[in-house]
Design a protein around this motif. Structure first.
Motif, short mmCIF file in Angstrom:
data_model
loop_
_atom_site.label_atom_id
_atom_site.label_comp_id
_atom_site.label_asym_id
_atom_site.label_seq_id
_atom_site.Cartn_x
_atom_site.Cartn_y
_atom_site.Cartn_z
N LEU A 1 0.82 -1.21 0.00
CA LEU A 1 0.00 0.00 0.00
C LEU A 1 0.85 1.26 0.00
N ASP A 2 2.01 1.20 0.63
CA ASP A 2 2.91 2.36 0.66
C ASP A 2 3.80 2.42 -0.58
N LYS A 3 3.81 1.37 -1.38
CA LYS A 3 4.68 1.33 -2.56
C LYS A 3 3.92 1.49 -3.87
N PHE A 4 2.62 1.17 -3.85
CA PHE A 4 1.81 1.27 -5.06
C PHE A 4 1.87 2.66 -5.66
N THR A 5 2.05 2.72 -6.97
CA THR A 5 1.84 3.97 -7.71
C THR A 5 0.46 3.88 -8.35
N GLN A 6 -0.02 5.00 -8.87
CA GLN A 6 -1.30 4.98 -9.57
C GLN A 6 -1.26 3.95 -10.70
N ALA A 7 -0.16 3.97 -11.44
CA ALA A 7 -0.04 3.05 -12.58
C ALA A 7 -0.05 1.60 -12.12
#
Length: 297
Positions: free
Chosen positions: A274-280
């Motif tokens: 969750l802290d690493k996800f980017t929008q893409a």
């Protein structure tokens, strides 16, 4: 339009949370003493109580996001004028991605992340920078948070939400993320547990489960000074105390400085993402999962 009494919802939630915790503990610890019929009567009675408590509040017309707060209304107007063409007038996406369920909005605090994106833009994705004031950023952020909360608590949005508004990513890029940087393949397989997953859940449920999976509980293993181990679902944990439900159903708590504690969290990798996800990453991974429609052979 009638408005719910101030603080009513919070009080209802507090009462229900207390009732649930009490019954959960009490009924579990006394499960062997109650007959199955008596437990059934208690469960039915509690369900009726919930309905009676919630019904008056639920029957009150719930105000729309744009009428709850002047800041929300101002933010709505600002958003429609500056952002609506790409993100849709209600923030659920058009040419640009859905912001109502965006991780950026979820992690934003009073416009700290939303404002940065608006002011700097994302030229590589066709979003130009926009000169906005602090007040405008605050209003837009307030509106988006209100929309996110409204969608979260709405009873009708999840089932009817069109998949076209969610499919803004690239399935091939999502597959690469699944097998690579995301580490998804370490626990899941597109040909085993995820085979046909797009057929099992609605699009919005699938994305929600992708971001916030449920059903697997954190387990605590507490080793006492005597060497005895107590293991069970984790119920509470802080710097001073840890509590779990043991194998017999009892609620047990221990001072942390007197025991050794091991936590087994099967969803730890998801929380870290969750802290690493980017929008893409989010949109691409969802597009890939949505393509997995063939059932396991």
């Amino acid at each position: 339009m009638r408005k719910e009494p101030a603080g009513l919802r919070g009080k209802i939630e507090d009462v229900l949370e207390t009732c649930i915790e009490y019954l959960d503990r009490g009924m579990t610890m006394r499960a062997q003493r109650f007959s199955s019929r008596r437990r059934l009567f208690i469960s039915v009675g509690f369900g009726i109580a919930i309905v009676l408590v919630i019904s008056p509040w639920n029957s009150v017309a719930r105000p729309q996001a744009d009428s709850q707060d002047p800041a929300v209304e101002r933010g709505h107007k600002q958003f429609e004028q500056a952002c609506g063409f790409c993100h849709g007038p209600d923030g659920t996406g058009a040419r640009g991605p859905d912001l109502v369920r965006s991780p950026l909005v979820a992690h934003d605090v009073k416009g700290d992340q939303i404002g940065e994106v608006i002011r700097r833009g994302r030229p590589d994705k066709g979003m130009p920078p926009m000169p906005v004031t602090d007040q405008q950023v605050s209003d837009i952020a307030t509106y988006l948070h209100a929309r996110a909360a409204e969608a979260l608590h709405s009873a009708h949005v999840p089932r009817s939400y069109p998949v076209e508004k969610l499919l803004t990513g690239n399935a091939d890029a999502g597959k690469a993320y699944f097998n690579g940087a995301g580490g998804c393949k370490n626990c899941h397989s597109a040909t085993r547990d995820f085979a046909g997953i797009a057929q099992k859940y609605s699009p919005i449920d699938l994305q929600a489960r992708m971001l916030y999976p449920a059903g697997r509980h954190t387990t605590a293993v507490v080793t006492l000074p005597t060497g005895e181990q107590v293991k069970g679902p984790l119920l509470h944990s802080d710097d001073f105390e840890i509590a779990l439900r043991d194998a017999s159903g009892w609620y047990r708590s221990f001072a942390r400085d007197r025991v050794k504690v091991e936590i087994e969290d099967p969803l730890a990798a998801h929380r870290e993402l969750l802290d690493k996800f980017t929008q893409a990453d989010v949109h691409n991974l969802f597009a890939y999962l949505q393509s997995l429609k063939q059932e396991k052979q």
